[in-house]
Design an enzyme around this catalytic site. Structure first.
Site, mmCIF file in Angstrom:
data_model
loop_
_atom_site.group_PDB
_atom_site.id
_atom_site.type_symbol
_atom_site.label_atom_id
_atom_site.label_comp_id
_atom_site.label_asym_id
_atom_site.label_seq_id
_atom_site.Cartn_x
_atom_site.Cartn_y
_atom_site.Cartn_z
ATOM 1 N N THR A 128 0.834 -1.204 0.000
ATOM 2 C CA THR A 128 0.000 0.000 0.000
ATOM 3 C C THR A 128 0.867 1.251 0.000
ATOM 4 O OG1 THR A 128 -0.114 -0.121 2.418
ATOM 5 C CG2 THR A 128 -1.953 -1.090 1.191
ATOM 6 N N ARG A 172 4.358 2.387 -2.315
ATOM 7 C CA ARG A 172 4.644 2.872 -3.661
ATOM 8 C C ARG A 172 4.938 1.695 -4.577
ATOM 9 N NH1 ARG A 172 2.382 6.626 -2.144
ATOM 10 N NH2 ARG A 172 2.979 8.836 -2.147
ATOM 11 N N GLU A 216 1.115 4.836 -12.671
ATOM 12 C CA GLU A 216 -0.263 5.147 -12.285
ATOM 13 C C GLU A 216 -0.773 6.351 -13.077
ATOM 14 O OE1 GLU A 216 -0.505 5.591 -8.053
ATOM 15 O OE2 GLU A 216 0.098 3.526 -7.673
ATOM 16 N N HIS A 237 -4.936 2.464 -5.790
ATOM 17 C CA HIS A 237 -4.215 3.412 -4.916
ATOM 18 C C HIS A 237 -5.204 4.271 -4.126
ATOM 19 C CE1 HIS A 237 -0.044 5.444 -4.424
ATOM 20 N NE2 HIS A 237 -0.715 5.395 -3.280
#
Length: 313
Positions: free
Chosen positions: A230, A232, A261, A280
């Site tokens: 959770t 990077r 992302e 994310h």
């Protein structure tokens, strides 16, 4: 123009509580998906004294377009999207809203850990397809298992408390952590890989730790390890992780962050039954939205106040 100082938000909104704190500044929004050219243009137009970073990256070109810039404040805890070396060279402060989203991200890590251990998504799909796998399925019991945490800041320690409450043995690696609670056994990174039944990443991304969870690290892990990220996406070698999941070396991975992302489509993880994905959103809750906005706003005001004092000294 109002003549007042400007703050740019690299996003489309900010919590009302944060805006109230920033009422003496003109707030300009860059939109949901600001690119570097957009930010450079806005900085040239408004010459902001501060930037609150929600989305996108802030590098040297953006900073050079804003000669009055004094502070870049992250709407959250991770500052890897800000070129800190460039900021330091220009005398610009970089601040993070440390701990503002700790509860939210720790809860997401727990959700992904449990989803992996208890086959939540797989069993849900099977049930909806009309199957009843009680006689053939066995989940993983986390009580008594070892959880290895990489990063023991506000998020990592909160998650550690959750794991301890479930009866897990908690080991952790963080060269910067001090005064750890008794239930966390500090170890080196090699021990994390070797001893953990589940591994959860909670550290910032740096040049030194990029792709730290790579093929050699995965190879020395226990067979059937669970991986949760959770933090990077760049901390994980995605190709190596996929290979490890397919071979069974990693039983399941729960991922909330990715190397690129938004995640590109198609992606190597798509359709993999033993990789659970979320976009994310670990830190995206109503409470965290307010906490991060207020934290970012307070950091802006603190730096601007320091600059004002220094200017009059």
């Amino acid at each position: 123009m109002s003549g007042r100082r400007t703050l740019i938000v690299t996003g489309a909104d900010l919590a009302p509580q944060a805006l109230e704190l920033l009422k003496d500044l003109d707030v300009v929004y860059a939109g949901k998906t600001p690119q570097e050219d957009d930010l450079v243009a806005l900085c040239r137009q408004h010459d902001p004294v501060a930037i609150i970073v929600r989305y996108g990256k802030v590098g040297a070109a953006v900073m050079d377009a804003a000669p009055s810039l004094r502070v870049i404040s992250k709407h959250g805890s991770g500052t890897d999207t800000i070129d800190k070396d460039a900021a330091k060279a220009r005398g610009i402060e970089v601040r993070a809203a440390v701990g503002a989203n700790a509860a939210a991200v720790a809860e997401q890590a727990l959700a992904l850990l449990l989803a992996c251990a208890k086959s939540v998504t797989h069993l849900n799909a099977r049930m909806h397809a009309g199957h009843w796998d009680k006689a053939t399925h066995k989940s993983v019991e986390l009580h008594g298992r070892t959880i290895g945490l990489v990063g023991l800041g506000a998020i990592g320690q909160r998650f550690a408390r959750m794991c301890d409450a479930m009866g897990m043995k908690v080991i952790g690696f963080d060269p910067f952590a001090a005064s750890l609670p008794a239930f966390i056994r500090p170890v080196d990174l090699a021990t994390i890989w070797r001893e953990s039944d589940a591994i959860s990443l909670h550290c910032p991304l740096t040049a030194e730790n990029r792709e730290m969870l790579n093929a050699p690290a995965l190879a020395v892990c226990k067979r059937g390890v669970i991986v949760v990220n959770t933090a990077r996406g760049g901390l994980v070698d995605e190709a190596a992780l996929l290979k490890a999941v397919r071979s069974g070396q990693v039983a399941c991975a729960g991922l909330d962050s990715f190397a690129v992302e938004p995640m590109t489509a198609p992606h190597r993880f798509h359709g993999e039954p033993n990789i659970i994905l979320s976009p994310h959103i670990g830190g995206v809750t109503g409470d965290a939205y307010v906490n991060m906005g207020v934290g970012a706003a307070r950091n802006v005001l603190a730096v601007l106040a320091q600059s004002a004092v220094a200017a009059h000294a």
